[in-house]
Design a protein around this motif. Structure first.
Motif: not given
Length: 282
Positions: A29-35, A77-85, A87-90
């Motif tokens: 669930r955490r993986w799918s939520s992060a994506l 910054i790359a790690a933080c950028s990876a979760v941005m799409p 979070r934007s979709t959510a």
């Protein structure tokens, strides 16, 4: 870095294609939520979310390396950028849910008119009103109406509607309509009017809360951008890039990034509008 990321992405894509017909509840669930996908999302959505995360991470790494050089700051910054799409979709999904929730008072008014003045049954009035629902809700109403036509089982049709919309307000309204359909009564119009007034009051209260937070949300986003502009200005002052590339500079940049992220998350947490929990899940 780029070659390793592409290799991981390719391997993940192959795994998702192979498991296209498997039980996707096995996906964490955490993986799918992060994506930015739901726990029951299709492999295609998970693959697109993964590709978006990889692309955002590469973009963040490139931009940070051009600004700061080194390894520590670009990696963070790359790690933080990876979760941005994700979070934007959510965030977009939550916004669509909030907009759809505001449509329920009008739908309930249509149901009341259909029951009281057109002599329609509650299921017929509900699915007739659903044809005028917002686009994000209309597909769920069409599936529930199709199930009702095929089975004439109002309870299972409402269960399908609740599952598709996944909203506490929808749960409460569906359970009330089911009870009214099963029990009936001479005060049905009054009960439907009261239900519409309650839904309208809740939607108005949430809209008012969001309106009062508009200034704070703008300030939150603006303040988060200020450190980035200051870092770019620092490149033109003296030996800015060399200072960023120094070990001390890398650690200071990393600390600054973590501080901005912490303040961003904390501000979002204290400004979050409480959501009702779903209680009618069976």
């Amino acid at each position: 870095m780029i070659g390793g990321a592409l290799a991981v992405c390719g391997a993940l894509g192959v795994w998702l294609l192979v498991t296209a017909h498997a039980d996707m509840s096995l996906v964490p669930r955490r993986w799918s939520s992060a994506l930015g996908a739901s726990p029951t999302a299709s492999p295609r959505r998970l693959l697109l979310g993964t590709l978006s995360a990889v692309a955002a991470a590469l973009a963040g790494w490139t931009a940070a390396w051009m600004l700061f050089g080194g390894f520590i700051a670009p990696a963070l910054i790359a790690a933080c950028s990876a979760v941005m799409p994700g979070r934007s979709t959510a965030a977009r999904r939550r916004w669509r849910t909030a907009q759809s929730r505001q449509a329920w008072p009008g739908l309930l008014a249509e149901i009341r008119i259909g029951v009281a003045h057109r002599n329609q049954s509650i299921p017929a009035a509900l699915f007739a009103a659903g044809t005028g629902a917002p686009a994000d809700m209309r597909h769920a109403f069409e599936e529930a109406a199709r199930a009702w036509v095929l089975s004439t089982d109002f309870e299972s049709s409402l269960r399908l509607l609740k599952t598709s919309l996944a909203d506490p307000t929808t749960d409460a309204i569906c359970e009330t309509l089911l009870a009214a359909h099963q029990i009936g009564g001479v005060r049905l119009e009054t009960r439907l009017r009261g239900l519409a007034e309650a839904a309208h009051a809740e939607a108005a209260a949430r809209s008012d809360a969001r309106a009062k937070q508009a200034g704070a949300r703008f300030a939150r986003g603006f303040v988060a951008l200020v450190p980035g502009f200051m870092a770019m200005i620092g490149l033109s002052i003296g030996r800015g890039r060399e200072a960023y590339q120094a070990p001390d500079g890398q650690w200071l940049v990393a600390f600054s990034v973590l501080a901005v992220i912490g303040c961003w998350l904390w501000a979002g947490r204290i400004m979050a509008i409480p959501q009702r929990k779903r209680v009618f899940l069976l």
